[in-house]
Write a protein that holds these residues in place. Structure first.
Motif, mmCIF file in Angstrom:
data_model
loop_
_atom_site.group_PDB
_atom_site.id
_atom_site.type_symbol
_atom_site.label_atom_id
_atom_site.label_comp_id
_atom_site.label_asym_id
_atom_site.label_seq_id
_atom_site.Cartn_x
_atom_site.Cartn_y
_atom_site.Cartn_z
ATOM 1 N N ALA A 1 0.818 -1.219 0.000
ATOM 2 C CA ALA A 1 0.000 0.000 0.000
ATOM 3 C C ALA A 1 0.848 1.263 0.000
ATOM 4 N N GLY A 2 2.151 1.126 0.123
ATOM 5 C CA GLY A 2 2.992 2.320 0.203
ATOM 6 C C GLY A 2 2.988 2.942 1.587
ATOM 7 N N LEU A 3 2.477 2.238 2.585
ATOM 8 C CA LEU A 3 2.473 2.784 3.946
ATOM 9 C C LEU A 3 3.838 2.630 4.601
ATOM 10 N N ARG A 4 4.617 1.658 4.109
ATOM 11 C CA ARG A 4 5.983 1.478 4.589
ATOM 12 C C ARG A 4 6.870 1.214 3.391
ATOM 13 N N MET B 1 -0.200 0.092 -10.225
ATOM 14 C CA MET B 1 -0.714 0.450 -11.543
ATOM 15 C C MET B 1 0.391 1.027 -12.433
ATOM 16 N N GLY B 2 1.520 0.345 -12.424
ATOM 17 C CA GLY B 2 2.610 0.691 -13.324
ATOM 18 C C GLY B 2 3.534 1.787 -12.835
ATOM 19 N N GLU B 3 3.234 2.355 -11.662
ATOM 20 C CA GLU B 3 4.103 3.439 -11.167
ATOM 21 C C GLU B 3 4.811 3.020 -9.898
ATOM 22 N N SER C 1 3.143 9.294 -1.379
ATOM 23 C CA SER C 1 2.151 8.525 -2.131
ATOM 24 C C SER C 1 0.756 8.629 -1.511
ATOM 25 N N ALA C 2 0.579 9.527 -0.546
ATOM 26 C CA ALA C 2 -0.689 9.581 0.195
ATOM 27 C C ALA C 2 -1.885 9.849 -0.719
ATOM 28 N N GLY C 3 -1.733 10.786 -1.668
ATOM 29 C CA GLY C 3 -2.850 11.122 -2.555
ATOM 30 C C GLY C 3 -3.266 9.930 -3.396
ATOM 31 N N MET C 4 -2.277 9.268 -3.980
ATOM 32 C CA MET C 4 -2.554 8.094 -4.804
ATOM 33 C C MET C 4 -3.234 7.008 -3.969
ATOM 34 N N ARG C 5 -2.711 6.798 -2.764
ATOM 35 C CA ARG C 5 -3.280 5.751 -1.899
ATOM 36 C C ARG C 5 -4.755 5.987 -1.654
ATOM 37 N N ARG C 6 -5.085 7.245 -1.335
ATOM 38 C CA ARG C 6 -6.482 7.528 -0.985
ATOM 39 C C ARG C 6 -7.402 7.339 -2.177
#
Ligand SMILES: Nc1ncnc2c1ncn2[C@@H]1O[C@H](COP(=O)(O)OP(=O)(O)OP(=O)(O)O)[C@@H](O)[C@H]1O
Ligand SMILES: [Mg+2]
Length: 219
Positions: A57-60, A70-72, A81-86
């Motif tokens: 999830a990009g949290l760690r 999604m390819g990034e 990455s908070a914006g993408m995560r949400r």
């Protein structure tokens, strides 16, 4: 046609340095989840399941290796990455976190403004028996109700990828299956990874991954 996977982990290692204790929680994880896939994740307590979800999830950020959503490639700092995560990822924590002074409905809609999300939350609440709780504050709910409240929040944004850490752990069988049905229905066009100790909840998964000592085995 080969679609870009929703999430890809390549040789991911995660180490925790906690005072005198060094733990290698993830030890060379390779994994890809495609759109439309329902993947189960099982393994003993302490084997790294929650850690894997955090990293996906990009949290760690991983200690080494790469994660792409999604390819990034995810950035090295979780905040970036908070914006993408949400927008893209629905995360169900093992221990539900809810803002105590907001109602269940307000918690669910914190990062999902708009009429569409409100309608979605109402429909989801109906499906998992939470309609009468929508205007309650979390401290007045049972453990299982809090878990379902965090499910509403995780799905409010119609995420592409859902990472659910023991989403049925405090629920009876019937409510547990209702929660799984909601996750499955929602996930037709998304991807779903469910950590569970209850094999009955992932009976119809497309595949089940087994984690032991931070290493993944495909069953
Ligand atoms: N924040 C942290 N700091 C230090 N060590 C940690 C931290 N979080 C987890 N660990 C360690 O990493 C390993 C993996 O933990 P993790 O929470 O990922 O396991 P798990 O498979 O989710 O277990 P459970 O089924 O009990 O939830 C364990 O040895 C744990 O003690
Ligand atoms: Mg865990």
């Amino acid at each position: 046609m080969n679609e870009t996977p929703l999430v890809v982990a390549s040789n991911v290692v995660l180490e925790y340095h906690d005072g005198s204790r060094d733990v290698r929680a993830l030890d060379g994880i390779d994994l890809a989840i495609q759109r439309g896939e329902f993947v189960g994740l099982v393994g003993p307590s302490g084997s790294g399941k929650s850690s894997l979800l955090f990293v996906l999830a990009g949290l760690r950020p991983p200690t080494s290796g790469r994660v792409a959503v999604m390819g990034e490639d995810l950035p090295a700092y979780a905040d970036a990455s908070a914006g993408m995560r949400r927008r893209r990822i629905g995360f169900l924590f093992q221990e539900p976190f809810l803002v105590p002074y907001l109602s269940v409905r307000e918690n669910a809609l914190t990062h999902a403004p708009g009429d569409a999300a409100e309608g979605r939350v109402e429909a989801l609440a109906q499906a998992i028996g939470m309609t009468s709780m929508l205007d309650e504050r979390p401290h007045r709910l049972s453990g299982g109700e809090r878990q379902r409240a965090s499910l509403l929040r995780a799905l409010a944004n119609n995420p592409d990828l859902i990472l659910a850490d023991e989403p049925t752990a405090s629920l009876d069988q019937q409510t547990g299956h209702a929660v799984m049905d909601v996750l499955r229905t929602h996930t037709k066009d998304a991807g779903l990874l469910v950590v569970t100790h209850d094999r009955g909840m992932i009976e119809d998964a497309n595949r089940v991954l087994f984690l032991r000592d931070g290493r993944l085995k495909h069953e």
